[in-house]
Enzyme design. Structure first.
Site, PDB file in Angstrom:
ATOM      1  N   LYS A 195      81.434 131.956 -51.107  1.00  0.00           N
ATOM      2  CA  LYS A 195      80.256 132.614 -50.555  1.00  0.00           C
ATOM      3  C   LYS A 195      79.296 131.549 -50.050  1.00  0.00           C
ATOM      4  O   LYS A 195      78.853 130.689 -50.812  1.00  0.00           O
ATOM      5  CB  LYS A 195      79.593 133.469 -51.636  1.00  0.00           C
ATOM      6  CG  LYS A 195      78.322 134.153 -51.155  1.00  0.00           C
ATOM      7  CD  LYS A 195      77.770 135.098 -52.199  1.00  0.00           C
ATOM      8  CE  LYS A 195      76.472 135.719 -51.752  1.00  0.00           C
ATOM      9  NZ  LYS A 195      75.928 136.638 -52.749  1.00  0.00           N
ATOM     10  N   LYS A 248      82.931 135.168 -47.670  1.00  0.00           N
ATOM     11  CA  LYS A 248      81.732 135.853 -47.199  1.00  0.00           C
ATOM     12  C   LYS A 248      80.743 134.852 -46.626  1.00  0.00           C
ATOM     13  O   LYS A 248      80.507 133.836 -47.271  1.00  0.00           O
ATOM     14  CB  LYS A 248      81.110 136.572 -48.401  1.00  0.00           C
ATOM     15  CG  LYS A 248      79.819 137.257 -48.128  1.00  0.00           C
ATOM     16  CD  LYS A 248      79.264 137.814 -49.401  1.00  0.00           C
ATOM     17  CE  LYS A 248      77.921 138.379 -49.090  1.00  0.00           C
ATOM     18  NZ  LYS A 248      77.144 138.626 -50.265  1.00  0.00           N
TER      19      LYS A 248
HETATM   20  C1  PBG Z   1      73.870 139.381 -54.000  1.00  0.00           C
HETATM   21  C2  PBG Z   1      74.500 139.676 -52.707  1.00  0.00           C
HETATM   22  C3  PBG Z   1      74.049 139.395 -51.410  1.00  0.00           C
HETATM   23  C4  PBG Z   1      74.979 139.993 -50.539  1.00  0.00           C
HETATM   24  C5  PBG Z   1      75.955 140.586 -51.326  1.00  0.00           C
HETATM   25  N1  PBG Z   1      75.656 140.358 -52.651  1.00  0.00           N
HETATM   26  C6  PBG Z   1      72.826 138.730 -50.943  1.00  0.00           C
HETATM   27  C7  PBG Z   1      72.652 137.290 -51.129  1.00  0.00           C
HETATM   28  O1  PBG Z   1      73.478 136.581 -51.691  1.00  0.00           O
HETATM   29  O2  PBG Z   1      71.590 136.830 -50.726  1.00  0.00           O
HETATM   30  C8  PBG Z   1      74.901 140.016 -49.039  1.00  0.00           C
HETATM   31  C9  PBG Z   1      75.653 141.120 -48.380  1.00  0.00           C
HETATM   32  C10 PBG Z   1      75.308 141.368 -46.966  1.00  0.00           C
HETATM   33  O3  PBG Z   1      74.574 140.604 -46.305  1.00  0.00           O
HETATM   34  O4  PBG Z   1      75.806 142.367 -46.450  1.00  0.00           O
HETATM   35  N2  PBG Z   1      73.836 138.060 -54.367  1.00  0.00           N
END
Ligand code: PBG
Length: 324
Positions: A195, A248
Site C-alpha cells: 500500500k 493499492k
Molecule cells: C484506511 C484506508 C484508506 C483507504 C483504504 N483503507 C485510506 C488511507 O490509507 O489513507 C483508501 C481507499 C480509497 O482511496 O479508495 N487506512
C-alpha cells in the site's frame, strides 16, 4: 516472401474472432464493492467527490446487499464512520461499534453476501493516523495489539474475511495469531501488503473522514518510487500467513501487480481507489471521456496485469455492464 509475413488484423476482423482469442476476462465474480457505514437511521448521503457512492446507515445495508447479490457482486468490504473518535481508536474494536453492527446486520439479512472488513484505526482515531501515537509518532508495536483486537471483534461479529490496511510491521502475524487462538483458523486475511502513500486516496478520506490531522502517512505507507520494497513487503506478509496479497492503488501500479503475479502464487487483489474512481467520473461528467468504456478498460487492465480480485467503487456499474 509475401509481405507482410503476418497480418495481425486477420483475427481482429469481427467480434467472434476477437472473442475467440481474448486473453483476459472479467466477471462480477472478481469484484468487491466497498461500503461506507455511518451512524443514524435512514441515512443515504452521497460523497461529493465520489458521485454514485453513498455513506449509508446500518438499516440501509440489507437493500444494498440485495442489489449487489442481484448483480452477481457477492462480496463487499466495509469501512466505518464511528459515533465518536478518540486518541486510541477504541471505536474500531467496540463490541457494538459501527462495523460490528454492520456485519451483524448483513449476516442476518443477507447471509449469502461475503463480508470483508477493513482493519485499520484511521477512521477511529481523533488524530486520523492509522495507529497509536506515542510522542507524535505512530508506534508500531503498540498498534499491533489494537489491530488484532479489531480483527477479532470483526470475526466475532461474523465477518468472512479481514483486510488489514494500516501498514504496521508484523500485523498479519499478530492478527493470524489472535484469530487462531480464538477459534477462527479458517478466517482468511487479505493483506494490504503493498500500500503506497498515495494522493489517490483523497476522496476516500473525505468519505471516511480520516485524513491525518497532522503530518502524512509516509512513515508507514510505501514510497511510490519503490518496487523492490513491494516484493519485500509481500514476502513478509506471505511468511506471516496472509491468504491474499493486495496492491493499492491500482492503475498507477500495474507494474507492481504484474511483478507480484510473477513472483508469488497467492491470489492478488488490486484496489482501484477513490481518486481513480473520481477522475473517471469527473471526466465523464464533463463529456471528455466515455465513462463506461474507460471504466471497463481500466478494470480489465488490472486483470491483464495479473489481479484476481478487484476492489472497486465501480463494482455495481461494472456488473451491470457485464450482465448486459
Ligand atoms: C484506511 C484506508 C484508506 C483507504 C483504504 N483503507 C485510506 C488511507 O490509507 O489513507 C483508501 C481507499 C480509497 O482511496 O479508495 N487506512
Amino acid at each position: 516472401m509475401i509481405f507482410p509475413e503476418y497480418r495481425a488484423r486477420r483475427l481482429r476482423q469481427n467480434e467472434t474472432f476477437r472473442a475467440l482469442i481474448r486473453e483476459t476476462s472479467i466477471s462480477p465474480d472478481h469484484l468487491v464493492y466497498p461500503l461506507f457505514v455511518m451512524p443514524g437511521k435512514g441515512v443515504r448521503e452521497e460523497v461529493p467527490s465520489m458521485p454514485g457512492v453513498f455513506r449509508i446507515s446500518v438499516d440501509q445495508l440489507a437493500k444494498e446487499a440485495t442489489e449487489c447479490l442481484g448483480l452477481g457482486v457477492n462480496s463487499v468490504i466495509l469501512f466505518g464512520l464511528p459515533d465518536k473518535k478518540d486518541s486510541k481508536g477504541s471505536g474500531a474494536h467496540a463490541k457494538d461499534g459501527i462495523i460490528q453492527r454492520a456485519i451483524k446486520e448483513l449476516k442476518n439479512k443477507a447471509p449469502k453476501l461475503t463480508v470483508c472488513t477493513d482493519v485499520c484505526l484511521c477512521e477511529y482515531t481523533s488524530h486520523g493516523h492509522c495507529g497509536i501515537l506515542i510522542n507524535e509518532v505512530v508506534d508500531n508495536d503498540a498498534t499491533l495489539e489494537v489491530l488484532a483486537q479489531t480483527a477479532l471483534s470483526h470475526a466475532q461479529a461474523g465477518a468472512d474475511m479481514v483486510a488489514p490496511s494500516d501498514m504496521m510491521d508484523g500485523r498479519v502475524a499478530e492478527i493470524r495469531g489472535i484469530l487462531d487462538e480464538n477459534n477462527f483458523p479458517m478466517l482468511p486475511i487479505m493483506s494490504y501488503a503493498v500500500k503506497y502513500a498515495s494522493a489517490f486516496y483523497g476522496p476516500f478520506r473525505d468519505a471516511a473522514a480520516c485524513a491525518p490531522q497532522h503530518g502524512d502517512r509516509k512513515a508507514y505507507q510505501m514510497d511510490p518510487a519503490n518496487i523492490r520494497e513491494a516484493l519485500r513487503e509481500a514476502t513478509l506478509d506471505v511468511g506471516e500467513g496472509a491468504d491474499i496479497l493486495m496492491v493499492k492503488p491500482a492503475m498507477a501500479y500495474l507494474d507492481v501487480i504484474s511483478r507480484l503475479r510473477d513472483e508469488f502464487d497467492l491470489p492478488i487483489a488490486a484496489y482501484h481507489v477513490s481518486g481513480e474512481y473520481a477522475m473517471i467520473k469527473a471526466a465523464a461528467a464533463n463529456g471528455w471521456i466515455d465513462g463506461e468504456k474507460v471504466m471497463h478498460e481500466s478494470l480489465l487492465s488490472l486483470r491483464r496485469a495479473g489481479a484476481d480480485i478487484i476492489i472497486t467503487y465501480f463494482a455495481k456499474d461494472m456488473a451491470r455492464l457485464l450482465n448486459g
